[in-house]
Design a protein around this motif. Sequence first.
Motif, short mmCIF file in Angstrom:
data_model
loop_
_atom_site.label_atom_id
_atom_site.label_comp_id
_atom_site.label_asym_id
_atom_site.label_seq_id
_atom_site.Cartn_x
_atom_site.Cartn_y
_atom_site.Cartn_z
N PHE A 66 0.84 -1.19 0.00
CA PHE A 66 0.00 0.00 0.00
C PHE A 66 0.88 1.24 0.00
O PHE A 66 1.87 1.32 0.73
CB PHE A 66 -0.91 0.03 1.22
CG PHE A 66 -2.07 -0.93 1.14
CD1 PHE A 66 -3.16 -0.64 0.31
CD2 PHE A 66 -2.08 -2.09 1.88
CE1 PHE A 66 -4.23 -1.52 0.23
CE2 PHE A 66 -3.15 -2.97 1.80
CZ PHE A 66 -4.23 -2.69 0.98
N GLU B 85 0.61 5.54 0.04
CA GLU B 85 -0.16 6.78 0.18
C GLU B 85 0.56 7.89 -0.55
O GLU B 85 1.76 8.10 -0.35
CB GLU B 85 -0.36 7.13 1.64
CG GLU B 85 -1.29 6.19 2.38
CD GLU B 85 -1.77 6.76 3.70
OE1 GLU B 85 -2.40 7.85 3.68
OE2 GLU B 85 -1.50 6.15 4.74
N ALA C 113 -1.67 12.79 -6.37
CA ALA C 113 -2.33 11.49 -6.25
C ALA C 113 -3.30 11.24 -7.40
O ALA C 113 -3.48 10.10 -7.84
CB ALA C 113 -3.06 11.41 -4.91
N GLY D 249 -6.44 1.97 -6.92
CA GLY D 249 -6.37 3.04 -5.93
C GLY D 249 -7.72 3.34 -5.33
O GLY D 249 -8.17 4.48 -5.35
N TYR E 285 -8.73 3.27 -2.09
CA TYR E 285 -8.54 4.19 -0.97
C TYR E 285 -7.08 4.48 -0.72
O TYR E 285 -6.73 5.47 -0.10
CB TYR E 285 -9.21 3.66 0.31
CG TYR E 285 -8.78 2.27 0.72
CD1 TYR E 285 -7.84 2.09 1.71
CD2 TYR E 285 -9.36 1.15 0.13
CE1 TYR E 285 -7.46 0.81 2.10
CE2 TYR E 285 -8.99 -0.13 0.52
CZ TYR E 285 -8.04 -0.29 1.51
OH TYR E 285 -7.67 -1.56 1.89
N LYS E 286 -6.21 3.63 -1.19
CA LYS E 286 -4.78 3.87 -1.26
C LYS E 286 -4.29 3.24 -2.55
O LYS E 286 -4.94 2.34 -3.09
CB LYS E 286 -4.05 3.20 -0.08
CG LYS E 286 -4.34 3.77 1.28
CD LYS E 286 -3.54 3.03 2.34
CE LYS E 286 -3.87 3.53 3.74
NZ LYS E 286 -3.10 2.78 4.78
N ARG F 222 -2.46 0.63 -4.51
CA ARG F 222 -2.17 -0.74 -4.10
C ARG F 222 -1.51 -1.51 -5.24
O ARG F 222 -1.97 -1.47 -6.38
CB ARG F 222 -3.46 -1.46 -3.67
CG ARG F 222 -3.22 -2.82 -3.06
CD ARG F 222 -4.53 -3.53 -2.73
NE ARG F 222 -5.09 -4.19 -3.90
CZ ARG F 222 -5.96 -5.21 -3.85
NH1 ARG F 222 -6.37 -5.66 -2.68
NH2 ARG F 222 -6.43 -5.74 -4.96
#
Length: 340
Positions: A286, A288, A294, A310, A312-313, A315
């Motif tokens: 993961f 961030e 982003a 992606g 929520y993060k 990956r």
Amino acid sequence: MKTVDFRSDTVTQPTTGMRDAMAAAPLGDDVFGDDPSVNALQQAVAERLGFEAALFMPTGTQSNLCALMTHCQRGDEYIVGQFAHTYRWEGGGAAVLGSIQPQPLNHQPDGSLLLSEVEASIKPDDVHFARSKLLTLENTIGGKVLPLPYLSDASALAQKHGLARHLDGARLFNAAVAAGGDPYVAAHEITQYFDSVSVCFSKGLGAPVGSVLCGSAAFIQQAKRWRKMLGGGMRQAGVLAAAAHYALDHQVARLGFDHALAQRLAAGLQGLAGVTVEAPQTNIVFVEVAGPRAAGVIDHLKARGVLATGLYKLRFVTHLDVDETAVDQAISAMREYFAG
């Protein structure tokens, strides 16, 4: 440019040996219980994980749902993590199809549920409340391995309050390999704390389809009824079971290579401005990404032949269809993006 796919370990293709096993599988009608390849897989998984019986399912989602519907009745409740698949990522099936209420709890940084919060969430026997019937854990959870002492304590707490215990072990063998030693022994050490366990073969183990649910003989007999009702009664399913059996026999220990690749990837992403990389325990990395950069990273990676997700993060998942060259391609693409 070769495209390398880190979206999930579900994207793997059957190996040559697996395809040969599928082609050679003896077949029958599994709804009648006559498919020898399915029966052999079920027996092998049950024995290796320490259960009386097992049931082959098309998917991990169906396997978990059958488990929840076997443990719980309408108006019952299962205690579960906010990011557990059985709650967040499986369409709400327990609530929609089973009339089972989830009681989601926040995860600790290591993926566990705080046992004091589990205990506090157990409802008293009162007509105002759903009946607390089941504790559901996941191992690995977000690529993290739940330690054996924690599983022991969680199991003891559940038993103290009369709760059944289910493990979503979609990546159980990743957790077992991470423990070191014989992975089948390590897997059994994990599953001893649960009344039922679901194991996926279509993720890191590389089979095209399939999950196996384990439990007592009586539990599996009831789960078989739910499987039929949910549309999971397959006929000559041995061609698929043979792939899972091949994975069980030949592709468990190699998961350690996937873990090493995840470590290589994480190390290669260290030091990028605005990027925080979680140290992987198994095959999931993961990342961030802070700030406005982003938004464009997924598209940049895709343009460089690197597929990632992606939700929520950011990956990346390593698996048997990526190698050191693929990892280095992903590192290079990330470094190019953040150097610009």
